[in-house]
Design a protein around this motif. Structure first.
Motif, mmCIF file in Angstrom:
data_model
loop_
_atom_site.group_PDB
_atom_site.id
_atom_site.type_symbol
_atom_site.label_atom_id
_atom_site.label_comp_id
_atom_site.label_asym_id
_atom_site.label_seq_id
_atom_site.Cartn_x
_atom_site.Cartn_y
_atom_site.Cartn_z
ATOM 1 N N GLU A 16 8.078 -8.578 8.513
ATOM 2 C CA GLU A 16 8.602 -9.658 7.675
ATOM 3 C C GLU A 16 7.512 -10.667 7.323
ATOM 4 N N GLN A 17 6.690 -11.026 8.304
ATOM 5 C CA GLN A 17 5.655 -12.028 8.059
ATOM 6 C C GLN A 17 4.568 -11.516 7.119
ATOM 7 N N LEU A 18 4.260 -10.229 7.215
ATOM 8 C CA LEU A 18 3.181 -9.654 6.410
ATOM 9 C C LEU A 18 3.696 -8.957 5.155
ATOM 10 N N ASN A 19 5.021 -8.996 4.950
ATOM 11 C CA ASN A 19 5.633 -8.349 3.785
ATOM 12 C C ASN A 19 5.271 -6.864 3.727
ATOM 13 N N LEU A 20 5.549 -6.191 4.849
ATOM 14 C CA LEU A 20 5.273 -4.761 4.977
ATOM 15 C C LEU A 20 6.571 -3.997 5.170
ATOM 16 N N ARG A 52 -6.402 -3.088 6.001
ATOM 17 C CA ARG A 52 -5.160 -3.439 5.321
ATOM 18 C C ARG A 52 -4.527 -4.677 5.957
ATOM 19 N N LEU A 53 -4.580 -4.760 7.280
ATOM 20 C CA LEU A 53 -4.051 -5.936 7.966
ATOM 21 C C LEU A 53 -4.857 -7.184 7.607
ATOM 22 N N ARG A 54 -6.178 -7.049 7.527
ATOM 23 C CA ARG A 54 -7.023 -8.181 7.126
ATOM 24 C C ARG A 54 -6.650 -8.660 5.727
ATOM 25 N N GLU A 55 -6.446 -7.717 4.836
ATOM 26 C CA GLU A 55 -6.070 -8.055 3.461
ATOM 27 C C GLU A 55 -4.757 -8.840 3.426
ATOM 28 N N LYS A 56 -3.779 -8.369 4.179
ATOM 29 C CA LYS A 56 -2.485 -9.040 4.209
ATOM 30 C C LYS A 56 -2.596 -10.441 4.820
ATOM 31 N N ILE A 57 -3.370 -10.550 5.880
ATOM 32 C CA ILE A 57 -3.522 -11.843 6.563
ATOM 33 C C ILE A 57 -4.297 -12.830 5.696
#
Length: 333
Positions: free
Chosen positions: A260-264, A323-328
């Motif tokens: 939810e927080q990362l819109n995944l 991908r996590l870095r991009e989202k963050i």
């Protein structure tokens, strides 16, 4: 006075940055940042806090300790707790200790403004001689700090579900976030004694360019105690079913909180037994080909008044990190 002294107390740079950004822009705050409860108390004693936004889970001195100290020293400050621990009992305890309101993380700006409005503070009138407030430098947020804060919020949501199922208060740690080689998993599982028998449940997840496995470790010596809390029989198959159900609750809530927080969108497999009644060395040796290099989030839930701990590892593949870095990066701006 031309400004309202306010302390933002949270050990996470990301959390403090989000809170400061969420403050009503029309309110003339003079903001002091504190990274733990001891720093927050120092700021209050120095007259830098008419209002405090307070986290609960922190090193040195947690939010409960801050509230207790404020009461003991009769320090006049209006406290709004902003926490990822959303257990009903946590909310009840902070209100009993004198907190004026409770807001769940991440703080919604409108909810924060409403909570501030209820404090009935007189906004100071600006005068011609009043100097403009100094520009505030927002904290720099590293990937590790940001992911730890996201995990902290997800961890709190899982604890709230677990507390309702077990009918006990869940003690929450500060999550550990590290990039690990498989050989370093011993360090990530430092709380699990090597001579103790363990049962581990794993659950895979994949989606949006991210993949990994969640690993929930139960100490065999504590399983009977968990079974008593849930009125489960001592039959081994019944207890294993109980552990699979608990794993599904805890892992599912944590992953949903992160998603939810990362819109995944993450698809989760069914939980399965990874190792049963085996030492930690065997668990790692059997599965080391699966894990390799990983981004590991370590969380150890404790049950208040019970000698029971659940050790949770979220293991993200190395390929998931970009991908996590991009989202963050998109999230923190």
């Amino acid at each position: 006075m031309s400004s309202i002294p306010l302390v933002v107390c949270d050990d996470s740079n990301m959390a403090r940055k989000q809170l400061i950004r969420a403050l009503p822009s029309a309110w003339p705050f003079e903001i002091t940042q504190a990274t733990n409860g001891l720093e927050a108390l120092e700021a209050v004693r120095a007259g830098k806090a008419q209002v405090m936004l307070l986290d609960l889970t922190m090193p040195e001195l947690d939010g409960y300790g801050v509230l207790a100290a404020l009461r003991e020293e009769d320090l006049a400050v209006k406290v709004i707790v902003v926490s990822g621990d959303v257990q009903e009992e946590a909310m009840r305890r902070v209100k009993a200790l004198g907190a004026r309101d409770f807001i769940k993380k991440p703080a919604d700006p409108m909810q924060l403004a409403e909570a501030l409005d209820t404090l009935d503070m007189q906004l100071p009138a600006a005068t011609e001689s009043s100097p403009p407030p100094a520009p505030l430098k927002l904290p720099d947020v590293s990937f590790r700090d940001a992911f730890r804060e996201l995990s902290n919020i997800a961890m709190g949501r899982a604890a709230e579900l677990l507390a309702r199922v077990l009918k006990v208060f869940i003690k929450l740690p500060i999550p550990n976030v590290n990039i690990l080689e498989v050989g370093e998993l011993h360090m990530a599982l430092a709380d699990a004694q090597s001579d103790e028998k363990l049962t581990a449940i794993c659950q895979g997840y994949i989606g949006s360019g991210i993949a990994g496995e969640a690993l929930l470790i139960f100490h065999d010596s504590e399983i009977d105690d968990v079974a008593r809390l849930l009125n489960t029989s001592k039959d081994e198959s019944a207890q294993l079913e109980m552990l699979l159900d608990l794993a599904s609750i805890i892992i599912g809530a944590c992953l949903n909180g992160l998603s939810e927080q990362l819109n995944l969108q993450l698809s989760q497999s069914h939980p399965m037994v990874l190792g049963q009644h085996c030492p930690i060395d065997d668990l790692i040796r059997i599965n080391q080909r699966r894990w390799k290099r990983t981004l590991a989030v370590e969380i150890s839930y404790g049950l208040e008044d019970h000698d029971i701990h659940f050790d949770l590892l979220l293991l993200f593949t190395e390929d998931s990190v970009p991908r996590l870095r991009e989202k963050i990066n998109h999230l923190i701006g």
